[in-house]
Write a protein that holds these residues in place. Structure first.
Motif, PDB file in Angstrom:
ATOM      1  N   ALA A   1      -5.008   8.529   6.198  1.00  0.00           N
ATOM      2  CA  ALA A   1      -4.970   7.173   5.655  1.00  0.00           C
ATOM      3  C   ALA A   1      -5.701   7.050   4.334  1.00  0.00           C
ATOM      4  N   HIS A   2      -6.575   7.994   4.031  1.00  0.00           N
ATOM      5  CA  HIS A   2      -7.377   7.910   2.818  1.00  0.00           C
ATOM      6  C   HIS A   2      -7.013   8.979   1.789  1.00  0.00           C
ATOM      7  N   LEU A   3      -6.010   9.779   2.075  1.00  0.00           N
ATOM      8  CA  LEU A   3      -5.673  10.893   1.199  1.00  0.00           C
ATOM      9  C   LEU A   3      -4.689  10.482   0.108  1.00  0.00           C
ATOM     10  N   GLN A   4      -4.929  10.992  -1.100  1.00  0.00           N
ATOM     11  CA  GLN A   4      -3.951  10.878  -2.176  1.00  0.00           C
ATOM     12  C   GLN A   4      -3.227  12.200  -2.393  1.00  0.00           C
ATOM     13  N   ASN A   5      -3.882  13.315  -2.055  1.00  0.00           N
ATOM     14  CA  ASN A   5      -3.277  14.641  -2.188  1.00  0.00           C
ATOM     15  C   ASN A   5      -3.316  15.335  -0.831  1.00  0.00           C
TER      16      ASN A   5
ATOM     17  N   LEU B   1       6.848   6.872   1.453  1.00  0.00           N
ATOM     18  CA  LEU B   1       5.729   7.003   0.523  1.00  0.00           C
ATOM     19  C   LEU B   1       6.137   6.450  -0.836  1.00  0.00           C
ATOM     20  N   CYS B   2       5.697   5.243  -1.142  1.00  0.00           N
ATOM     21  CA  CYS B   2       6.143   4.575  -2.364  1.00  0.00           C
ATOM     22  C   CYS B   2       5.344   4.985  -3.590  1.00  0.00           C
ATOM     23  N   GLN B   3       4.209   5.682  -3.428  1.00  0.00           N
ATOM     24  CA  GLN B   3       3.396   6.090  -4.566  1.00  0.00           C
ATOM     25  C   GLN B   3       3.546   7.576  -4.879  1.00  0.00           C
ATOM     26  N   LEU B   4       4.509   8.226  -4.266  1.00  0.00           N
ATOM     27  CA  LEU B   4       4.669   9.675  -4.387  1.00  0.00           C
ATOM     28  C   LEU B   4       5.004  10.071  -5.827  1.00  0.00           C
ATOM     29  N   THR B   5       4.245  11.032  -6.351  1.00  0.00           N
ATOM     30  CA  THR B   5       4.441  11.527  -7.708  1.00  0.00           C
ATOM     31  C   THR B   5       4.989  12.945  -7.718  1.00  0.00           C
ATOM     32  N   VAL B   6       4.400  13.822  -6.901  1.00  0.00           N
ATOM     33  CA  VAL B   6       4.841  15.220  -6.822  1.00  0.00           C
ATOM     34  C   VAL B   6       5.060  15.577  -5.360  1.00  0.00           C
TER      35      VAL B   6
ATOM     36  N   PRO C   1      -1.520   6.027   0.475  1.00  0.00           N
ATOM     37  CA  PRO C   1      -1.611   6.165  -0.985  1.00  0.00           C
ATOM     38  C   PRO C   1      -1.278   7.572  -1.486  1.00  0.00           C
ATOM     39  N   ILE C   2      -0.619   8.385  -0.678  1.00  0.00           N
ATOM     40  CA  ILE C   2      -0.372   9.783  -1.046  1.00  0.00           C
ATOM     41  C   ILE C   2       0.479   9.865  -2.310  1.00  0.00           C
ATOM     42  N   ARG C   3      -0.011  10.628  -3.282  1.00  0.00           N
ATOM     43  CA  ARG C   3       0.702  10.827  -4.542  1.00  0.00           C
ATOM     44  C   ARG C   3       1.236  12.254  -4.658  1.00  0.00           C
ATOM     45  N   HIS C   4       0.477  13.236  -4.188  1.00  0.00           N
ATOM     46  CA  HIS C   4       0.886  14.640  -4.223  1.00  0.00           C
ATOM     47  C   HIS C   4       0.993  15.134  -2.786  1.00  0.00           C
ATOM     48  N   LEU C   5       2.188  15.570  -2.393  1.00  0.00           N
ATOM     49  CA  LEU C   5       2.418  15.983  -1.006  1.00  0.00           C
ATOM     50  C   LEU C   5       3.100  17.348  -0.981  1.00  0.00           C
ATOM     51  N   THR C   6       2.528  18.285  -0.229  1.00  0.00           N
ATOM     52  CA  THR C   6       3.133  19.599  -0.015  1.00  0.00           C
ATOM     53  C   THR C   6       3.272  19.832   1.480  1.00  0.00           C
ATOM     54  N   LEU C   7       4.498  20.080   1.928  1.00  0.00           N
ATOM     55  CA  LEU C   7       4.764  20.295   3.346  1.00  0.00           C
ATOM     56  C   LEU C   7       5.803  21.396   3.533  1.00  0.00           C
ATOM     57  N   SER C   8       5.724  22.077   4.653  1.00  0.00           N
ATOM     58  CA  SER C   8       6.821  22.965   5.015  1.00  0.00           C
ATOM     59  C   SER C   8       7.976  22.115   5.544  1.00  0.00           C
ATOM     60  N   TYR C   9       9.196  22.530   5.222  1.00  0.00           N
ATOM     61  CA  TYR C   9      10.380  21.790   5.677  1.00  0.00           C
ATOM     62  C   TYR C   9      10.614  22.135   7.149  1.00  0.00           C
TER      63      TYR C   9
END
Length: 386
Positions: free
Chosen positions: A30-34, A76-81, A56-64
């Motif tokens: 809930a508090h992570l941006q990256n 995620l409406c604030q997603l940048t990368v 507030p996540i802006r940078h997200l890396t996940l396995s598919y």
């Protein structure tokens, strides 16, 4: 049609290394941006089920994981990368129509396809698993409407024969919408940056590297991406791209600011483009700032005075282009690239792919070429000052 060219996004995150984040306390999300999370499927599913519109996540890396689970990213409406890592044997890649309506929006999408480390079986021979890279990416785009400005793809070279690359380009562009439904498929008109990285595994060896060279018209499918400002294909075999192909590319993609074709690898096949191909690019891509091409050091029957001119480029990436005809090349550079102050050859590590077939005595003399290009650069500066 007129359109203001957007500045290219070139600082794509490096997805060559995977990191793991222990998720003992999901409430931290809930508090992570990256958030960078490469782990087993069940834990990734937990993360995906926790994604909501308010995060507030802006940078997200996940396995598919699998198509239905990935739809939560659309919240995620604030997603940048957004970086998606496709892992053979763990990522469930298939095209399906049984997915809830969703639309993923991000400024930059990075896709990394991990190599298949599984031993071949009767049900899954190596010939089949070696083709998992590009088809998996097409499945991803077929299942998920995605709007992005930058697209960075990392696929190991073992998946990347010229035929596989050409089929991927054709399939990728064919995903463009055919009607007025903006949410139907990837919105290519928003794409301004495309990067395809194809690194070599140390143990990967190929006897006939000609199968990695795309034909002279191999970039034609990408002409549809008319608003591109950055096209980075430094690992692609582009030795057969000639002056006519470069002219067609420049006419189709006039907003280009960054262009790199084949300059990150050493190839045994001689390049077919000439200095006049560079002139074609400069003639129609007026905002070009960074350039990397393979070329033969000649002008043919063309007059130097007719060549185009660019004052924005200060570094030219020439890859393994063989330096010769120093006076002619320096005169061309002084006329067409008067602010040139650096010439870069291919990275030294690109020679490692020849370790099985060459000895130190037969490897290309990279240092000698660097010395000759430096001499050409010095001569260029002298001509500019005349």
């Amino acid at each position: 049609m007129s359109r203001q060219a957007a500045a290219p996004r070139t600082d794509y995150p490096d997805t060559s290394t995977s990191y793991a984040l222990s998720s003992q306390h999901p409430e931290f999300i809930a508090h992570l941006q990256n958030l960078v999370y490469i782990a087993n499927s069940s834990e990734t599913r937990t993360i995906l089920s926790s994604l909501t519109h308010s995060l507030p996540i802006r940078h997200l890396t996940l396995s598919y994981v699998e198509p239905t689970m990935m739809t939560s990213i659309a919240s995620l409406c604030q997603l940048t990368v957004l970086t998606l890592v496709i892992i053979p044997g763990l990522s469930f890649m298939r095209q399906t129509s049984h997915i809830p309506n969703h639309h993923i929006r991000t400024k930059v999408l990075c896709i990394q396809v991990e190599p298949d480390e599984r031993p071949p079986t009767l049900d899954q021979p190596m010939a089949t698993s070696a083709n998992i890279g590009f088809p998996a990416i097409i499945s991803l785009f077929s299942n998920h409407p995605i709007t992005m400005q930058g697209l960075s793809i990392n696929v190991h070279q073992e998946y990347c024969s010229a035929d596989a690359v050409l089929h991927f380009f054709d399939a990728l562009i064919s995903l463009r919408p055919t009607d007025d439904d903006e949410d139907a498929l990837p919105a290519w008109e928003d794409l301004v940056g495309l990067r395809l990285k194809m690194p070599w595994k140390e143990e990967f060896f190929i006897l006939d590297e000609s199968i990695l060279q795309i034909p002279h018209d191999g970039l034609a499918a990408l002409h549809a991406l008319v608003y591109l400002t950055a096209l980075e294909l430094g690992d692609l075999g582009t030795c057969r791209i000639d002056d006519d192909a470069l002219l067609n590319l420049a006419l189709s993609l006039p907003y280009l600011q960054h262009l790199f074709l084949g300059t990150r690898q050493f190839w045994e096949e001689a390049p077919r483009a000439t200095l006049w191909g560079i002139s074609h690019i400069l003639s129609y891509c007026h905002s070009l700032q960074k350039l990397g091409l393979l070329f033969y050091c000649g002008l043919g029957q063309h007059l130097l005075e007719s060549a185009a001119r660019n004052t924005l480029i200060t570094t030219l990436h020439v890859g393994f282009s063989p330096p010769h005809s120093s006076v002619t090349v320096a005169a061309f550079f002084a006329h067409s690239l008067p602010n040139l102050n650096s010439i870069m050859v291919e990275p030294r590590e690109s020679h490692s792919k020849h370790a099985h077939s060459r000895t130190d005595l037969t490897l290309p003399d990279r240092d000698a070429r660097i010395q000759e290009w430096n001499r050409i650069l010095e001569l260029t500066r002298e001509f500019v000052e005349l």
